[in-house]
Design a protein around this motif. Sequence first.
Motif, PDB file in Angstrom:
ATOM      1  N   ASP A  14       0.842  -1.201   0.000  1.00  0.00           N
ATOM      2  CA  ASP A  14       0.000   0.000   0.000  1.00  0.00           C
ATOM      3  C   ASP A  14       0.877   1.251   0.000  1.00  0.00           C
ATOM      4  O   ASP A  14       2.110   1.180  -0.061  1.00  0.00           O
ATOM      5  N   ASP A  15       0.240   2.408   0.070  1.00  0.00           N
ATOM      6  CA  ASP A  15       0.987   3.667   0.015  1.00  0.00           C
ATOM      7  C   ASP A  15       1.970   3.788   1.175  1.00  0.00           C
ATOM      8  O   ASP A  15       3.067   4.341   1.016  1.00  0.00           O
ATOM      9  N   ALA A  16       1.583   3.275   2.348  1.00  0.00           N
ATOM     10  CA  ALA A  16       2.468   3.382   3.511  1.00  0.00           C
ATOM     11  C   ALA A  16       3.756   2.611   3.276  1.00  0.00           C
ATOM     12  O   ALA A  16       4.858   3.101   3.596  1.00  0.00           O
ATOM     13  N   VAL A  21      10.167   2.942   0.873  1.00  0.00           N
ATOM     14  CA  VAL A  21      11.224   2.391   0.024  1.00  0.00           C
ATOM     15  C   VAL A  21      11.759   3.437  -0.944  1.00  0.00           C
ATOM     16  O   VAL A  21      11.093   4.416  -1.270  1.00  0.00           O
ATOM     17  N   ARG A  22      12.981   3.203  -1.386  1.00  0.00           N
ATOM     18  CA  ARG A  22      13.631   4.072  -2.354  1.00  0.00           C
ATOM     19  C   ARG A  22      13.045   3.851  -3.735  1.00  0.00           C
ATOM     20  O   ARG A  22      12.679   2.736  -4.094  1.00  0.00           O
ATOM     21  N   GLY A  23      12.960   4.908  -4.535  1.00  0.00           N
ATOM     22  CA  GLY A  23      12.469   4.759  -5.891  1.00  0.00           C
ATOM     23  C   GLY A  23      11.144   5.452  -6.118  1.00  0.00           C
ATOM     24  O   GLY A  23      10.544   6.017  -5.198  1.00  0.00           O
ATOM     25  N   GLU A  24      10.676   5.385  -7.358  1.00  0.00           N
ATOM     26  CA  GLU A  24       9.430   6.027  -7.762  1.00  0.00           C
ATOM     27  C   GLU A  24       8.445   4.983  -8.269  1.00  0.00           C
ATOM     28  O   GLU A  24       8.811   3.835  -8.549  1.00  0.00           O
ATOM     29  N   PHE A  25       7.184   5.413  -8.441  1.00  0.00           N
ATOM     30  CA  PHE A  25       6.136   4.510  -8.913  1.00  0.00           C
ATOM     31  C   PHE A  25       5.344   5.187 -10.023  1.00  0.00           C
ATOM     32  O   PHE A  25       5.092   6.393  -9.975  1.00  0.00           O
ATOM     33  N   VAL A  26       4.950   4.396 -11.008  1.00  0.00           N
ATOM     34  CA  VAL A  26       4.157   4.915 -12.103  1.00  0.00           C
ATOM     35  C   VAL A  26       3.205   3.814 -12.576  1.00  0.00           C
ATOM     36  O   VAL A  26       3.535   2.624 -12.503  1.00  0.00           O
ATOM     37  N   THR A  27       2.023   4.207 -13.040  1.00  0.00           N
ATOM     38  CA  THR A  27       1.066   3.240 -13.565  1.00  0.00           C
ATOM     39  C   THR A  27       1.505   2.810 -14.960  1.00  0.00           C
ATOM     40  O   THR A  27       1.785   3.651 -15.820  1.00  0.00           O
ATOM     41  N   ARG A  81       7.677  -8.571  -8.306  1.00  0.00           N
ATOM     42  CA  ARG A  81       9.005  -8.501  -7.706  1.00  0.00           C
ATOM     43  C   ARG A  81       9.208  -7.117  -7.087  1.00  0.00           C
ATOM     44  O   ARG A  81       8.571  -6.141  -7.486  1.00  0.00           O
ATOM     45  N   GLY A  82      10.138  -7.042  -6.159  1.00  0.00           N
ATOM     46  CA  GLY A  82      10.404  -5.757  -5.532  1.00  0.00           C
ATOM     47  C   GLY A  82       9.127  -5.170  -4.964  1.00  0.00           C
ATOM     48  O   GLY A  82       8.372  -5.841  -4.259  1.00  0.00           O
ATOM     49  N   TYR A  83       8.854  -3.910  -5.312  1.00  0.00           N
ATOM     50  CA  TYR A  83       7.641  -3.257  -4.833  1.00  0.00           C
ATOM     51  C   TYR A  83       6.734  -2.845  -5.982  1.00  0.00           C
ATOM     52  O   TYR A  83       5.894  -1.948  -5.826  1.00  0.00           O
ATOM     53  N   SER A  84       6.899  -3.503  -7.136  1.00  0.00           N
ATOM     54  CA  SER A  84       5.890  -3.382  -8.190  1.00  0.00           C
ATOM     55  C   SER A  84       4.666  -4.203  -7.787  1.00  0.00           C
ATOM     56  O   SER A  84       4.764  -5.132  -6.983  1.00  0.00           O
ATOM     57  N   ASP A  85       3.512  -3.868  -8.369  1.00  0.00           N
ATOM     58  CA  ASP A  85       2.272  -4.524  -7.961  1.00  0.00           C
ATOM     59  C   ASP A  85       2.305  -6.032  -8.165  1.00  0.00           C
ATOM     60  O   ASP A  85       2.917  -6.544  -9.115  1.00  0.00           O
ATOM     61  N   ARG A  86       1.643  -6.735  -7.254  1.00  0.00           N
ATOM     62  CA  ARG A  86       1.339  -8.150  -7.418  1.00  0.00           C
ATOM     63  C   ARG A  86       0.004  -8.204  -8.150  1.00  0.00           C
ATOM     64  O   ARG A  86      -1.026  -7.860  -7.584  1.00  0.00           O
ATOM     65  N   VAL A  87       0.045  -8.586  -9.396  1.00  0.00           N
ATOM     66  CA  VAL A  87      -1.141  -8.525 -10.242  1.00  0.00           C
ATOM     67  C   VAL A  87      -1.822  -9.887 -10.229  1.00  0.00           C
ATOM     68  O   VAL A  87      -1.181 -10.907 -10.484  1.00  0.00           O
ATOM     69  N   ALA A  88      -3.102  -9.901  -9.944  1.00  0.00           N
ATOM     70  CA  ALA A  88      -3.851 -11.163  -9.882  1.00  0.00           C
ATOM     71  C   ALA A  88      -4.252 -11.581 -11.284  1.00  0.00           C
ATOM     72  O   ALA A  88      -5.435 -11.574 -11.654  1.00  0.00           O
ATOM     73  N   THR A  89      -3.264 -11.948 -12.076  1.00  0.00           N
ATOM     74  CA  THR A  89      -3.507 -12.352 -13.457  1.00  0.00           C
ATOM     75  C   THR A  89      -2.429 -13.349 -13.863  1.00  0.00           C
ATOM     76  O   THR A  89      -1.623 -13.785 -13.043  1.00  0.00           O
ATOM     77  N   THR A  90      -2.386 -13.691 -15.129  1.00  0.00           N
ATOM     78  CA  THR A  90      -1.409 -14.643 -15.640  1.00  0.00           C
ATOM     79  C   THR A  90      -0.094 -13.930 -15.955  1.00  0.00           C
ATOM     80  O   THR A  90      -0.073 -12.951 -16.714  1.00  0.00           O
ATOM     81  N   TYR A  91       0.981 -14.434 -15.396  1.00  0.00           N
ATOM     82  CA  TYR A  91       2.297 -13.828 -15.612  1.00  0.00           C
ATOM     83  C   TYR A  91       2.927 -14.416 -16.871  1.00  0.00           C
ATOM     84  O   TYR A  91       3.828 -15.247 -16.823  1.00  0.00           O
ATOM     85  N   TYR A 200       9.699 -10.344  -0.609  1.00  0.00           N
ATOM     86  CA  TYR A 200       8.770 -11.468  -0.674  1.00  0.00           C
ATOM     87  C   TYR A 200       7.856 -11.573   0.540  1.00  0.00           C
ATOM     88  O   TYR A 200       7.053 -12.497   0.639  1.00  0.00           O
ATOM     89  N   ARG A 201       7.938 -10.608   1.445  1.00  0.00           N
ATOM     90  CA  ARG A 201       6.960 -10.540   2.534  1.00  0.00           C
ATOM     91  C   ARG A 201       5.641  -9.949   2.050  1.00  0.00           C
ATOM     92  O   ARG A 201       4.621 -10.009   2.738  1.00  0.00           O
ATOM     93  N   VAL A 202       5.649  -9.361   0.863  1.00  0.00           N
ATOM     94  CA  VAL A 202       4.443  -8.735   0.311  1.00  0.00           C
ATOM     95  C   VAL A 202       3.473  -9.804  -0.174  1.00  0.00           C
ATOM     96  O   VAL A 202       3.861 -10.753  -0.870  1.00  0.00           O
TER      97      VAL A 202
END
Length: 295
Positions: A14-16, A21-27, A81-91, A200-202
């Motif tokens: 989530d946002d918190a 974490v270091r870095g930026e986020f974009v959709t 991976r990392g702090y990119s979204d965990r997407v509930a779809t087919t990887y 991987y705690r996410v």
Amino acid sequence: MRYFTTRAEGAALDDALRDEVRGEFVTTGAGLTHYELRGPARGELVLLVGGLTVPLYYWDRFAIQLHAHGYRTLAFSLYGRGYSDRVATTYDEALLVGQIAGLCAALDVQPRHVVGSSLGALVAMSYVRDHSPAVDSVSLVGPAGMERRLPRGAGLLRYGSLGWLLGKVVGDRMLEQHLGHNVEQEALAAQLSEMVRTCYRVDGSLYSLCSTVADYPLVDRHDLYRDHRSSGVPTLLVWGAEDDVTPIGRLPEVETLLGPSHTHVIGNCGHMASFERPADVAAVFTTFLTSLSER
């Protein structure tokens, strides 16, 4: 494979958590991508594509070397991976290759050079094929895709409910086994494991890993290598001499399929050469690019 979480996870992305974490986020289409765009503002842009388990921090020591040589880097974490979204779809290939296209579009950048490690080498070649044929170079480090089939246990992930159950029960063990074979140096192996384990705690991390193994075309990618060769993009091939994840024994076959402009084997080095021997890989990379500019 159905989306799942495990007891080993428990952290919400989530946002918190992102604020910590270091870095930026974009959709980038399917979700948020965690990225870092660093280095000299006028430097040629190098896109860094990581492997099966690693976050963008995997590239830190290598990126610093490139910055010293005047290059700008775009590192990011693949979905799951990392702090990119965990997407509930087919990887699958469409998801991960599309993520890169979405990232470059969102940032309005066009990489001049692409570096891919392990699974990231396959993603990189597919990205260049489908979205960016005009890049100046591609570098592949310990590339995956040459095995004819998945290991027996991993192959079971492709079987519906059985794969879902296997992922929930032994996914964490699979991750541990994978991490245990990546680098030769014990201290770096511990550092790598902590880096990956923290992410991987996410919730949904092991699902993302298992779905990638089950749904991304990781094996028998000979045609992809041939297609890349036919593109004519100058290509550097780098391999660790002690790599037993994407075994060094596959090197002659890859050279035959790929026809690289240059091949370099790094002695006393395991699977993750860019992490284990960043100065050496950067030296080979920059020398390779210099040779291209002198043609």
